[in-house]
Design a protein around this motif. Sequence first.
Motif, PDB file in Angstrom:
ATOM      1  N   PHE A  38       0.862  -1.185   0.000  1.00  0.00           N
ATOM      2  CA  PHE A  38       0.000   0.000   0.000  1.00  0.00           C
ATOM      3  C   PHE A  38       0.895   1.231   0.000  1.00  0.00           C
ATOM      4  N   THR A  39       0.574   2.219  -0.854  1.00  0.00           N
ATOM      5  CA  THR A  39       1.501   3.328  -1.071  1.00  0.00           C
ATOM      6  C   THR A  39       0.887   4.690  -0.792  1.00  0.00           C
ATOM      7  N   LEU A  40       1.740   5.633  -0.413  1.00  0.00           N
ATOM      8  CA  LEU A  40       1.392   7.052  -0.285  1.00  0.00           C
ATOM      9  C   LEU A  40       2.443   7.835  -1.057  1.00  0.00           C
ATOM     10  N   PRO A  41       2.040   8.683  -2.054  1.00  0.00           N
ATOM     11  CA  PRO A  41       2.996   9.315  -2.972  1.00  0.00           C
ATOM     12  C   PRO A  41       3.709  10.523  -2.389  1.00  0.00           C
ATOM     13  N   ASN A  42       4.738  10.945  -3.077  1.00  0.00           N
ATOM     14  CA  ASN A  42       5.529  12.103  -2.668  1.00  0.00           C
ATOM     15  C   ASN A  42       4.977  13.384  -3.289  1.00  0.00           C
ATOM     16  N   THR A  43       3.691  13.614  -3.072  1.00  0.00           N
ATOM     17  CA  THR A  43       3.007  14.817  -3.555  1.00  0.00           C
ATOM     18  C   THR A  43       1.977  15.222  -2.516  1.00  0.00           C
ATOM     19  N   PRO A  44       1.441  16.441  -2.615  1.00  0.00           N
ATOM     20  CA  PRO A  44       0.269  16.745  -1.799  1.00  0.00           C
ATOM     21  C   PRO A  44      -0.838  15.748  -2.138  1.00  0.00           C
ATOM     22  N   LEU A  45      -1.721  15.488  -1.180  1.00  0.00           N
ATOM     23  CA  LEU A  45      -2.828  14.583  -1.472  1.00  0.00           C
ATOM     24  C   LEU A  45      -3.989  14.851  -0.531  1.00  0.00           C
ATOM     25  N   LYS A  46      -5.152  14.396  -0.948  1.00  0.00           N
ATOM     26  CA  LYS A  46      -6.325  14.510  -0.094  1.00  0.00           C
ATOM     27  C   LYS A  46      -6.415  13.285   0.805  1.00  0.00           C
ATOM     28  N   CYS A  47      -6.882  13.495   2.008  1.00  0.00           N
ATOM     29  CA  CYS A  47      -7.035  12.448   3.016  1.00  0.00           C
ATOM     30  C   CYS A  47      -5.771  11.599   3.139  1.00  0.00           C
ATOM     31  N   PRO A  48      -4.708  12.162   3.682  1.00  0.00           N
ATOM     32  CA  PRO A  48      -3.444  11.423   3.778  1.00  0.00           C
ATOM     33  C   PRO A  48      -3.497  10.194   4.671  1.00  0.00           C
ATOM     34  N   LEU A  57       6.153   9.915   3.445  1.00  0.00           N
ATOM     35  CA  LEU A  57       6.267  10.822   4.588  1.00  0.00           C
ATOM     36  C   LEU A  57       7.315  10.330   5.584  1.00  0.00           C
ATOM     37  N   PRO A  58       7.843  11.231   6.415  1.00  0.00           N
ATOM     38  CA  PRO A  58       8.822  10.832   7.435  1.00  0.00           C
ATOM     39  C   PRO A  58       8.168  10.320   8.717  1.00  0.00           C
ATOM     40  N   VAL A  59       6.828  10.340   8.764  1.00  0.00           N
ATOM     41  CA  VAL A  59       6.079   9.884   9.939  1.00  0.00           C
ATOM     42  C   VAL A  59       4.906   9.036   9.468  1.00  0.00           C
ATOM     43  N   ILE A  60       4.369   8.216  10.363  1.00  0.00           N
ATOM     44  CA  ILE A  60       3.204   7.416  10.005  1.00  0.00           C
ATOM     45  C   ILE A  60       1.946   8.271  10.005  1.00  0.00           C
ATOM     46  N   PHE A  61       1.929   9.328  10.825  1.00  0.00           N
ATOM     47  CA  PHE A  61       0.815  10.279  10.868  1.00  0.00           C
ATOM     48  C   PHE A  61       1.336  11.579  11.444  1.00  0.00           C
ATOM     49  N   GLY A  62       0.777  12.696  10.995  1.00  0.00           N
ATOM     50  CA  GLY A  62       1.327  14.003  11.344  1.00  0.00           C
ATOM     51  C   GLY A  62       1.118  14.441  12.774  1.00  0.00           C
ATOM     52  N   VAL A  63       0.108  13.914  13.457  1.00  0.00           N
ATOM     53  CA  VAL A  63      -0.196  14.307  14.838  1.00  0.00           C
ATOM     54  C   VAL A  63       0.360  13.235  15.765  1.00  0.00           C
ATOM     55  N   LYS A  64       1.278  13.605  16.648  1.00  0.00           N
ATOM     56  CA  LYS A  64       2.009  12.625  17.448  1.00  0.00           C
ATOM     57  C   LYS A  64       1.090  11.734  18.274  1.00  0.00           C
ATOM     58  N   LYS A  65       0.055  12.291  18.856  1.00  0.00           N
ATOM     59  CA  LYS A  65      -0.836  11.495  19.698  1.00  0.00           C
ATOM     60  C   LYS A  65      -1.384  10.301  18.933  1.00  0.00           C
ATOM     61  N   TYR A  66      -1.826  10.535  17.707  1.00  0.00           N
ATOM     62  CA  TYR A  66      -2.407   9.453  16.910  1.00  0.00           C
ATOM     63  C   TYR A  66      -1.321   8.593  16.269  1.00  0.00           C
ATOM     64  N   ALA A  67      -0.176   9.200  15.966  1.00  0.00           N
ATOM     65  CA  ALA A  67       0.937   8.426  15.417  1.00  0.00           C
ATOM     66  C   ALA A  67       1.397   7.370  16.417  1.00  0.00           C
ATOM     67  N   ASP A  68       1.492   7.749  17.674  1.00  0.00           N
ATOM     68  CA  ASP A  68       1.891   6.791  18.708  1.00  0.00           C
ATOM     69  C   ASP A  68       0.928   5.613  18.758  1.00  0.00           C
ATOM     70  N   ALA A  69      -0.363   5.891  18.639  1.00  0.00           N
ATOM     71  CA  ALA A  69      -1.363   4.822  18.666  1.00  0.00           C
ATOM     72  C   ALA A  69      -1.260   3.944  17.421  1.00  0.00           C
ATOM     73  N   LEU A  70      -0.981   4.549  16.265  1.00  0.00           N
ATOM     74  CA  LEU A  70      -0.903   3.789  15.018  1.00  0.00           C
ATOM     75  C   LEU A  70       0.341   2.901  14.967  1.00  0.00           C
ATOM     76  N   TRP A  71       1.446   3.342  15.557  1.00  0.00           N
ATOM     77  CA  TRP A  71       2.636   2.490  15.622  1.00  0.00           C
ATOM     78  C   TRP A  71       2.329   1.222  16.418  1.00  0.00           C
ATOM     79  N   LYS A  72       1.536   1.351  17.453  1.00  0.00           N
ATOM     80  CA  LYS A  72       1.153   0.167  18.228  1.00  0.00           C
ATOM     81  C   LYS A  72       0.281  -0.767  17.392  1.00  0.00           C
ATOM     82  N   VAL A  73      -0.576  -0.191  16.544  1.00  0.00           N
ATOM     83  CA  VAL A  73      -1.423  -1.004  15.678  1.00  0.00           C
ATOM     84  C   VAL A  73      -0.575  -1.811  14.704  1.00  0.00           C
ATOM     85  N   VAL A  74       0.337  -1.144  13.994  1.00  0.00           N
ATOM     86  CA  VAL A  74       1.119  -1.851  12.973  1.00  0.00           C
ATOM     87  C   VAL A  74       2.073  -2.873  13.594  1.00  0.00           C
ATOM     88  N   GLU A  75       2.605  -2.552  14.768  1.00  0.00           N
ATOM     89  CA  GLU A  75       3.495  -3.502  15.431  1.00  0.00           C
ATOM     90  C   GLU A  75       2.727  -4.718  15.923  1.00  0.00           C
TER      91      GLU A  75
END
Length: 435
Positions: A177-187, A218-236
Amino acid sequence: MSMSRLISVNSKRYFSKTSKLHDTHSCKLLIVGGGAGGCTVAAKLANNFKKHEIIVVEPAEYNYYQPLFTLIGGGTKTISDARKPMGQVLPKNVTWVQDAVREFSPKENCVSTGCGHTIKYDFMLIATGLQLNYDKIPGLLDALKQKDSGVCSNYSELYVEKTFESLKRFKKGNAIFTLPNTPLKCPGAPQKAAYIADAFFRKNNKRNNARVIYNTSLPVIFGVKKYADALWKVVEGRDIDVNLRTNLVSIEPGKNVATFENLEKPGETHAVNYEMLNVTPPMCTPNDLRKCRELVNDAGFVDVNKDTMQSTKFDNVFAIGDCASSPNSKTCAAVASQSTVIAANMTAVMSGNKPEAIYNGYASCPLVTGYDKCILAEFDYNLTPMETFPFNQARELRSMYIMKRDIMPTVYWLMLRGYWGGPATMRKFMRLGFA
């Protein structure tokens, strides 16, 4: 040709296709784009205008609730659940021109359309959204056209149903599953597809034979740290591989090979075999908008004041949604909040007053993490959480999934009729006025 020479077919209103080219028309408010933003502001302002004083230029036959495409790709909704005819969602006293703007002339207060019409306006709202550039990735269009290629995309009504077909045909191998190196809607949408695939494979006893990979530029899984922390737990917890700063550059559909570049090391690429490849295409503002340098910034977005959404160069021009330069996450929820601000500010400017309503950058992303779970991310310009409910939303909750699946689609169609402008009032009520 006068506005009285409009014809009506199947409750749709548009300029007669039999009229000669290069006709000139006039309106008080021109709205370029009939998606979420254009329809919503049209509904909010329609009662302030007489019949035919608002023109909406939009070539599409249907209006789509695009956030539902995630669930269509997962097989729980259909494309018919996500669309309504354009003629049904526009206000009755608004004139719909089923055409596309090909040239903007803001100094002359007019636009030209593909059919050769010239439309003059007093005020203009630009709501064109973003265009999907599937052709920018070599091999992608060919792969999407092949029924059993395993290549699919959740971002277009043309291809979203291929996602579920690819899930069902999957036997073993890499699901990428991919996310491109451009602006996009609903990242957040690209990773939602990965979570649903993981859930589908587990439900159908395929997970042991599947390697689920999320490659994001992107350099992060999600731009807002609070939700990024939760998403890292999901993928792990679900053994999903996440590769940051990794961008898809080409596909060889005959060989089922995808090539990715390492954005941290320009020029470095690597090839990966896939059984399933869900692609988020590169995006940009529409070509005909980008070429109007008077309206847009260097990135091609309509240059607006991020607080008022008014053009920085033309006082009678506003922009809403994905095509605006405001640095918010490009989501449907952002459009809802922007619509209230823009309707108030356009009304003020039309009355000779200054725009005073302020958009705070609010955006929301319901991060579906399975067939019955969702993390509801809400945040502002500063990526500070702005949660509506009085509990921690950085958790996988069934209630938030039900809201995403069953409530938000209804809210969307109400928004297009002018009845929803975001959850600000609800947030105050739910939190008893406290932040």
